[in-house]
Motif scaffolding. Structure first.
Motif, PDB file in Angstrom:
ATOM      1  N   ALA A   1       1.690   7.515  -6.269  1.00 34.82           N
ATOM      2  CA  ALA A   1       0.704   8.175  -6.572  1.00 34.82           C
ATOM      3  C   ALA A   1       1.413   9.718  -5.792  1.00 34.82           C
ATOM      4  O   ALA A   1       1.716  10.410  -7.029  1.00 34.82           O
ATOM      5  CB  ALA A   1      -0.364   7.883  -5.467  1.00 34.82           C
ATOM      6  N   LEU A   2       2.158  10.544  -4.844  1.00 28.09           N
ATOM      7  CA  LEU A   2       2.417  11.215  -4.442  1.00 28.09           C
ATOM      8  C   LEU A   2       3.546  11.943  -5.092  1.00 28.09           C
ATOM      9  O   LEU A   2       3.681  13.143  -5.251  1.00 28.09           O
ATOM     10  CB  LEU A   2       2.672  11.228  -3.541  1.00 28.09           C
ATOM     11  CG  LEU A   2       4.156  10.490  -2.482  1.00 28.09           C
ATOM     12  CD1 LEU A   2       5.244  11.577  -2.346  1.00 28.09           C
ATOM     13  CD2 LEU A   2       3.521  10.285  -1.470  1.00 28.09           C
TER      14      LEU A   2
ATOM     15  N   GLU B   1       1.031  -0.911   0.046  1.00 28.90           N
ATOM     16  CA  GLU B   1      -0.679  -0.620   0.149  1.00 28.90           C
ATOM     17  C   GLU B   1       0.647   1.709  -0.096  1.00 28.90           C
ATOM     18  O   GLU B   1       0.421   1.998  -0.703  1.00 28.90           O
ATOM     19  CB  GLU B   1      -0.947   0.272   0.837  1.00 28.90           C
ATOM     20  CG  GLU B   1      -1.561   0.419   0.850  1.00 28.90           C
ATOM     21  CD  GLU B   1      -2.776   0.766   2.016  1.00 28.90           C
ATOM     22  OE1 GLU B   1      -3.875   2.042   2.719  1.00 28.90           O
ATOM     23  OE2 GLU B   1      -2.737   0.182   3.436  1.00 28.90           O
ATOM     24  N   LEU B   2       1.963   1.230   0.777  1.00 30.70           N
ATOM     25  CA  LEU B   2       2.999   2.189   0.941  1.00 30.70           C
ATOM     26  C   LEU B   2       3.724   3.123  -0.477  1.00 30.70           C
ATOM     27  O   LEU B   2       3.770   3.853  -0.495  1.00 30.70           O
ATOM     28  CB  LEU B   2       3.889   2.132   2.127  1.00 30.70           C
ATOM     29  CG  LEU B   2       2.977   2.288   3.178  1.00 30.70           C
ATOM     30  CD1 LEU B   2       4.286   2.596   4.699  1.00 30.70           C
ATOM     31  CD2 LEU B   2       3.106   3.911   4.036  1.00 30.70           C
ATOM     32  N   THR B   3       3.752   1.598  -0.721  1.00 29.77           N
ATOM     33  CA  THR B   3       4.064   1.471  -2.838  1.00 29.77           C
ATOM     34  C   THR B   3       3.477   2.603  -3.525  1.00 29.77           C
ATOM     35  O   THR B   3       4.353   3.351  -4.216  1.00 29.77           O
ATOM     36  CB  THR B   3       5.377   0.189  -3.297  1.00 29.77           C
ATOM     37  OG1 THR B   3       5.889  -0.190  -2.002  1.00 29.77           O
ATOM     38  CG2 THR B   3       5.257   0.281  -4.586  1.00 29.77           C
ATOM     39  N   VAL B   4       2.099   1.968  -3.509  1.00 26.98           N
ATOM     40  CA  VAL B   4       1.445   2.821  -4.228  1.00 26.98           C
ATOM     41  C   VAL B   4       0.996   4.211  -3.936  1.00 26.98           C
ATOM     42  O   VAL B   4       1.103   5.149  -4.831  1.00 26.98           O
ATOM     43  CB  VAL B   4       0.006   2.041  -4.328  1.00 26.98           C
ATOM     44  CG1 VAL B   4      -1.258   3.058  -5.262  1.00 26.98           C
ATOM     45  CG2 VAL B   4       0.507   0.841  -4.605  1.00 26.98           C
TER      46      VAL B   4
ATOM     47  N   LEU C   1       1.744  12.510   2.254  1.00 29.18           N
ATOM     48  CA  LEU C   1       1.697  10.606   2.903  1.00 29.18           C
ATOM     49  C   LEU C   1       1.090  11.224   3.875  1.00 29.18           C
ATOM     50  O   LEU C   1      -0.302   9.833   3.851  1.00 29.18           O
ATOM     51  CB  LEU C   1       3.438  10.450   2.791  1.00 29.18           C
ATOM     52  CG  LEU C   1       3.187   8.986   3.229  1.00 29.18           C
ATOM     53  CD1 LEU C   1       2.589   7.693   2.875  1.00 29.18           C
ATOM     54  CD2 LEU C   1       5.141   8.569   3.243  1.00 29.18           C
ATOM     55  N   GLN C   2       1.548  11.650   4.784  1.00 27.44           N
ATOM     56  CA  GLN C   2       0.543  11.581   6.042  1.00 27.44           C
ATOM     57  C   GLN C   2      -0.631  11.931   5.968  1.00 27.44           C
ATOM     58  O   GLN C   2      -1.616  10.818   6.325  1.00 27.44           O
ATOM     59  CB  GLN C   2       1.777  12.844   6.908  1.00 27.44           C
ATOM     60  CG  GLN C   2       2.622  12.382   7.751  1.00 27.44           C
ATOM     61  CD  GLN C   2       3.700  13.920   8.685  1.00 27.44           C
ATOM     62  OE1 GLN C   2       3.403  14.546   8.150  1.00 27.44           O
ATOM     63  NE2 GLN C   2       3.956  13.204   9.264  1.00 27.44           N
ATOM     64  N   HIS C   3      -1.212  12.807   4.800  1.00 27.37           N
ATOM     65  CA  HIS C   3      -1.973  13.723   5.080  1.00 27.37           C
ATOM     66  C   HIS C   3      -2.932  12.430   4.146  1.00 27.37           C
ATOM     67  O   HIS C   3      -4.310  12.019   5.234  1.00 27.37           O
ATOM     68  CB  HIS C   3      -2.475  14.442   4.273  1.00 27.37           C
ATOM     69  CG  HIS C   3      -3.504  14.938   3.850  1.00 27.37           C
ATOM     70  ND1 HIS C   3      -5.118  15.343   4.516  1.00 27.37           N
ATOM     71  CD2 HIS C   3      -4.300  14.782   2.399  1.00 27.37           C
ATOM     72  CE1 HIS C   3      -6.091  15.173   3.667  1.00 27.37           C
ATOM     73  NE2 HIS C   3      -5.664  15.000   2.191  1.00 27.37           N
ATOM     74  N   TRP C   4      -2.649  11.847   3.219  1.00 28.69           N
ATOM     75  CA  TRP C   4      -3.806  10.646   2.630  1.00 28.69           C
ATOM     76  C   TRP C   4      -3.492   9.442   3.968  1.00 28.69           C
ATOM     77  O   TRP C   4      -4.274   8.416   3.695  1.00 28.69           O
ATOM     78  CB  TRP C   4      -2.810  10.321   1.008  1.00 28.69           C
ATOM     79  CG  TRP C   4      -2.811  10.840   0.024  1.00 28.69           C
ATOM     80  CD1 TRP C   4      -3.809  11.666  -0.029  1.00 28.69           C
ATOM     81  CD2 TRP C   4      -1.808  10.465  -0.990  1.00 28.69           C
ATOM     82  NE1 TRP C   4      -3.827  12.561  -1.349  1.00 28.69           N
ATOM     83  CE2 TRP C   4      -2.879  12.111  -1.862  1.00 28.69           C
ATOM     84  CE3 TRP C   4      -1.389  10.036  -1.788  1.00 28.69           C
ATOM     85  CZ2 TRP C   4      -2.590  11.843  -3.081  1.00 28.69           C
ATOM     86  CZ3 TRP C   4      -0.904   9.827  -3.075  1.00 28.69           C
ATOM     87  CH2 TRP C   4      -0.883  11.097  -3.882  1.00 28.69           C
TER      88      TRP C   4
END
Length: 184
Positions: free
Chosen positions: A31-32, A24-27, A132-135
């Motif tokens: 994306a970011l 999930e983090l890789t996606v 990243l934190q927000h998402w």
């Protein structure tokens, strides 16, 4: 190149060495990076080949910042390749001019160049971390256990053109590096 590594993402989200969320983090990281590059242009230096028209003394590249010109040749056969040493490149705006001041003739042109950055400004890295934190914190909406809101990552007003996906603070950090609008 992504703006963040998987290890950095885990540290930012205080996941430690837990690899449970790596897919999930890789996606999210991919994306970011795409979102930030959509606003500020390429981050990692890369080769770009595009067709460009020139009017008068200026040919404009679409991917900025541009680092260097590799080649410039007419699309139509019969024309001659331009020696890039005889050209001026404004990397920030993507404007290419002739050192002799002459107007461009004989286009359209196939331009090969390097676009991206030799270093990533700290504010872009901070913007990527905040995004990243927000998402991550908002990925489950109200089900995340704080239905009343009030977190530092709440976005109460949608940002024009971005909805609730990008907090204002991220856009403000990226503003000095935003690409100029393209006029057709």
């Amino acid at each position: 190149m992504a703006l963040l590594t998987l290890e950095q993402a885990r540290a930012i989200l205080t996941l430690g060495s837990d690899t449970q969320y790596d897919d999930e983090l890789t996606v999210y990281i991919t994306a970011l990076t795409e979102v930030v590059e959509g606003l500020v242009g390429p981050i990692d230096p890369r080769e770009v080949v595009e067709q460009a028209d020139a009017y008068g003394p200026t040919l404009v590249l679409l991917q900025t910042p541009a680092l260097s010109l590799t080649s410039l040749a007419p699309v139509l056969s019969g024309g001659s390749t331009v020696d890039v040493a005889s050209l001026y490149l404004n990397g920030t705006s993507g404007a290419v001019g002739r050192l002799d001041g002459a107007n461009w003739t004989g286009g359209p042109w196939t331009v090969t160049y390097q676009a991206g950055r030799s270093t990533v400004p700290a504010s872009m890295t901070v913007a990527a971390r905040l995004l990243l934190q927000h998402w991550w914190r908002t990925r489950y909406g109200a089900a995340r256990g704080n239905p009343g809101g009030g977190e530092d990552f709440d976005v109460n007003e949608p940002v024009p053109g971005f909805g609730y996906a990008i907090p204002n603070r991220v856009l403000q950090l990226l503003e000095p590096y935003r690409r100029p609008p393209v006029v057709a």
